[in-house]
Design a protein around this motif. Structure first.
Motif, mmCIF file in Angstrom:
data_model
loop_
_atom_site.group_PDB
_atom_site.id
_atom_site.type_symbol
_atom_site.label_atom_id
_atom_site.label_comp_id
_atom_site.label_asym_id
_atom_site.label_seq_id
_atom_site.Cartn_x
_atom_site.Cartn_y
_atom_site.Cartn_z
ATOM 1 N N HIS A 36 -18.452 -0.902 -31.767
ATOM 2 C CA HIS A 36 -17.259 -1.710 -32.058
ATOM 3 C C HIS A 36 -16.082 -1.318 -31.174
ATOM 4 C CE1 HIS A 36 -19.328 -3.467 -35.397
ATOM 5 N NE2 HIS A 36 -19.601 -2.268 -35.911
ATOM 6 N N LYS A 37 -16.321 -0.417 -30.261
ATOM 7 C CA LYS A 37 -15.283 0.035 -29.306
ATOM 8 C C LYS A 37 -14.069 0.632 -30.020
ATOM 9 C CE LYS A 37 -17.089 -1.021 -25.263
ATOM 10 N NZ LYS A 37 -17.449 0.098 -24.397
ATOM 11 N N HIS A 38 -14.320 1.337 -31.103
ATOM 12 C CA HIS A 38 -13.219 1.996 -31.806
ATOM 13 C C HIS A 38 -12.659 3.130 -30.956
ATOM 14 C CE1 HIS A 38 -14.836 0.507 -35.897
ATOM 15 N NE2 HIS A 38 -13.823 -0.236 -35.497
ATOM 16 N N VAL A 39 -11.355 3.281 -31.008
ATOM 17 C CA VAL A 39 -10.713 4.368 -30.255
ATOM 18 C C VAL A 39 -9.863 5.249 -31.147
ATOM 19 C CG1 VAL A 39 -10.649 3.229 -28.000
ATOM 20 C CG2 VAL A 39 -8.820 2.805 -29.660
ATOM 21 N N ASP A 40 -9.667 4.818 -32.390
ATOM 22 C CA ASP A 40 -8.787 5.580 -33.276
ATOM 23 C C ASP A 40 -9.406 5.728 -34.658
ATOM 24 O OD1 ASP A 40 -8.613 2.944 -34.025
ATOM 25 O OD2 ASP A 40 -6.444 2.795 -33.840
ATOM 26 N N ASP A 41 -8.801 6.593 -35.438
ATOM 27 C CA ASP A 41 -9.307 6.850 -36.789
ATOM 28 C C ASP A 41 -8.145 7.380 -37.633
ATOM 29 O OD1 ASP A 41 -11.053 7.167 -38.926
ATOM 30 O OD2 ASP A 41 -12.631 8.048 -37.669
ATOM 31 N N GLY A 89 0.789 -1.238 0.000
ATOM 32 C CA GLY A 89 0.000 0.000 0.000
ATOM 33 C C GLY A 89 0.816 1.281 0.000
ATOM 34 N N LYS A 90 2.109 1.173 -0.317
ATOM 35 C CA LYS A 90 2.938 2.390 -0.374
ATOM 36 C C LYS A 90 2.627 3.172 -1.646
ATOM 37 C CE LYS A 90 5.256 1.004 3.230
ATOM 38 N NZ LYS A 90 4.769 1.477 4.525
ATOM 39 N N ILE A 91 2.339 2.448 -2.708
ATOM 40 C CA ILE A 91 1.895 3.091 -3.951
ATOM 41 C C ILE A 91 0.651 2.350 -4.449
ATOM 42 C CG2 ILE A 91 4.195 3.862 -4.669
ATOM 43 C CD1 ILE A 91 4.178 1.509 -6.705
ATOM 44 N N GLU A 92 -0.091 3.018 -5.325
ATOM 45 C CA GLU A 92 -1.254 2.377 -5.935
ATOM 46 C C GLU A 92 -1.171 2.608 -7.437
ATOM 47 O OE1 GLU A 92 -4.972 3.803 -4.335
ATOM 48 O OE2 GLU A 92 -6.110 2.716 -5.879
ATOM 49 N N ILE A 93 -1.379 1.558 -8.200
ATOM 50 C CA ILE A 93 -1.332 1.697 -9.665
ATOM 51 C C ILE A 93 -2.725 1.386 -10.204
ATOM 52 C CG2 ILE A 93 -0.306 0.853 -11.814
ATOM 53 C CD1 ILE A 93 2.243 0.216 -10.137
ATOM 54 N N ASN A 94 -3.354 2.408 -10.756
ATOM 55 C CA ASN A 94 -4.723 2.282 -11.254
ATOM 56 C C ASN A 94 -4.680 2.325 -12.784
ATOM 57 O OD1 ASN A 94 -7.529 2.400 -11.436
ATOM 58 N ND2 ASN A 94 -7.572 4.637 -11.124
ATOM 59 N N LEU A 95 -4.915 1.182 -13.411
ATOM 60 C CA LEU A 95 -4.855 1.109 -14.873
ATOM 61 C C LEU A 95 -6.223 1.390 -15.474
ATOM 62 C CD1 LEU A 95 -2.677 -2.117 -15.130
ATOM 63 C CD2 LEU A 95 -1.933 0.221 -15.638
ATOM 64 N N ILE A 96 -6.296 2.361 -16.348
ATOM 65 C CA ILE A 96 -7.569 2.715 -16.985
ATOM 66 C C ILE A 96 -7.456 2.414 -18.472
ATOM 67 C CG2 ILE A 96 -9.188 4.613 -17.490
ATOM 68 C CD1 ILE A 96 -6.866 5.224 -14.745
ATOM 69 N N ASN A 97 -8.323 1.527 -18.942
ATOM 70 C CA ASN A 97 -8.314 1.196 -20.362
ATOM 71 C C ASN A 97 -9.124 2.236 -21.133
ATOM 72 O OD1 ASN A 97 -8.409 0.088 -22.896
ATOM 73 N ND2 ASN A 97 -8.777 -2.010 -22.146
ATOM 74 N N ILE A 98 -8.437 2.991 -21.953
ATOM 75 C CA ILE A 98 -9.088 4.064 -22.724
ATOM 76 C C ILE A 98 -10.237 3.493 -23.568
ATOM 77 C CG2 ILE A 98 -8.703 5.786 -24.565
ATOM 78 C CD1 ILE A 98 -5.804 6.066 -23.505
ATOM 79 N N ARG A 99 -10.069 2.264 -24.005
ATOM 80 C CA ARG A 99 -11.099 1.639 -24.851
ATOM 81 C C ARG A 99 -12.450 1.538 -24.125
ATOM 82 N NH1 ARG A 99 -10.187 -0.696 -29.563
ATOM 83 N NH2 ARG A 99 -7.974 -0.943 -29.115
ATOM 84 N N ASP A 100 -12.426 1.427 -22.809
ATOM 85 C CA ASP A 100 -13.680 1.336 -22.045
ATOM 86 C C ASP A 100 -14.527 2.592 -22.205
ATOM 87 O OD1 ASP A 100 -12.904 -1.127 -21.167
ATOM 88 O OD2 ASP A 100 -12.237 -0.439 -19.185
ATOM 89 N N PHE A 101 -13.943 3.663 -22.706
ATOM 90 C CA PHE A 101 -14.668 4.930 -22.839
ATOM 91 C C PHE A 101 -15.145 5.189 -24.267
ATOM 92 C CE2 PHE A 101 -12.343 4.932 -19.010
ATOM 93 C CZ PHE A 101 -13.196 5.537 -18.106
ATOM 94 N N SER A 102 -14.958 4.179 -25.116
ATOM 95 C CA SER A 102 -15.449 4.315 -26.489
ATOM 96 C C SER A 102 -16.968 4.208 -26.494
ATOM 97 C CB SER A 102 -14.841 3.210 -27.362
ATOM 98 O OG SER A 102 -15.444 3.238 -28.626
ATOM 99 N N GLN A 103 -17.597 5.098 -27.259
ATOM 100 C CA GLN A 103 -19.064 5.139 -27.269
ATOM 101 C C GLN A 103 -19.650 4.257 -28.371
ATOM 102 O OE1 GLN A 103 -20.891 6.788 -25.106
ATOM 103 N NE2 GLN A 103 -19.547 8.307 -24.212
ATOM 104 N N ASP A 104 -18.798 3.904 -29.359
ATOM 105 C CA ASP A 104 -19.414 3.165 -30.470
ATOM 106 C C ASP A 104 -19.424 1.663 -30.204
ATOM 107 O OD1 ASP A 104 -17.343 1.686 -32.038
ATOM 108 O OD2 ASP A 104 -16.494 3.694 -32.337
#
Ligand code: ADE
Length: 220
Positions: free
Chosen positions: A45-50, A28-43
């Motif tokens: 097919h979960k597209h994140v790029d173009d 508990g000295k550090i905390e690493i919180n991984l956030i997958n950007i793909r989870d925030f895709s609205q479409d």
């Protein structure tokens, strides 16, 4: 100290589960919180790029998904960093400075990068880990987490921090352990003497000599 890492490849961060950083997380000295950007895709097919406006090779990460991912973790005291070869090169002074933060958000680009508008909107500090181009910001983010975590209270013992390379502007003196003779080479006599004053003097001299020979640009 909490690291929030915005990435398209959270699986790449497995190495941080090992060794000193792994233990620091468990304790508990550090905390690493991984956030997958793909989870925030609205479409659907979960597209994140173009493809890039104006043409050219590769794909560009869309601004909205990065912004929503950022908003999901952002706090008033967050220090926000974008890993990019365009940033200022990370050094030990910056590492120590960052270790005083409570909450760090690391934005990792990939492919051809991230739509400039979300960078302009968030205005993160831009940090590079060196003058070469990697496939994404994930390895640089790991470098930053590793180097900064070492300065978080309780992650290392204090002596290691004070004696290591760079901490006093010098590279570290050479280290030896058993056996006393290896391939005909003997451990420097002074280290076997038990005379701590002489050992300290020898180590200082060696540190100076090595710094002058290998990195004369340091400490001037
Ligand atoms: N992304 C790609 N290359 C990088 C580098 N050298 N430093 C930080 N982020 C990067």
């Amino acid at each position: 100290m909490k690291f929030n890492i915005l990435t398209l490849f959270p699986e790449m961060f497995k190495p941080l589960e090992e060794s000193i950083i792994g233990r620091a997380t468990e304790n508990g000295k550090i905390e690493i919180n991984l956030i997958n950007i793909r989870d925030f895709s609205q479409d659907k097919h979960k597209h994140v790029d173009d493809t890039p406006y104006g043409g050219g090779a590769g794909m560009v990460i869309k601004p909205d998904v990065v912004y929503d991912a950022y908003k999901s973790v952002e706090k008033p005291n967050s220090k926000v960093i974008y890993l990019t070869p365009q940033g200022k090169t990370l050094n030990q002074k910056k590492v120590v400075e960052l270790s005083k933060e409570d909450d760090i958000i690391l934005i990792c680009g990939h492919y051809e990068g991230i739509d400039q508008r979300v960078i302009d909107k968030i205005q993160p500090e831009e940090i590079s880990i060196g003058d070469y181009v990697l496939t994404g910001g994930e390895l640089p983010a790991m470098v930053l987490v590793d180097s900064v975590s070492r300065y978080v209270d309780g992650v290392l013992n204090e002596e290691s921090i004070n004696e290591e390379s760079f901490s006093n502007g010098f590279l570290e003196y050479p280290q030896y352990t058993r056996p006393e003779v290896f391939e005909g080479m003997k451990v420097p006599e002074v280290l076997l003497s038990g005379n701590h004053q002489n050992i300290e003097k020898w180590r200082k001299e060696k540190a100076l000599e090595i710094t002058k020979a290998k990195r004369p640009d340091l400490n001037n």
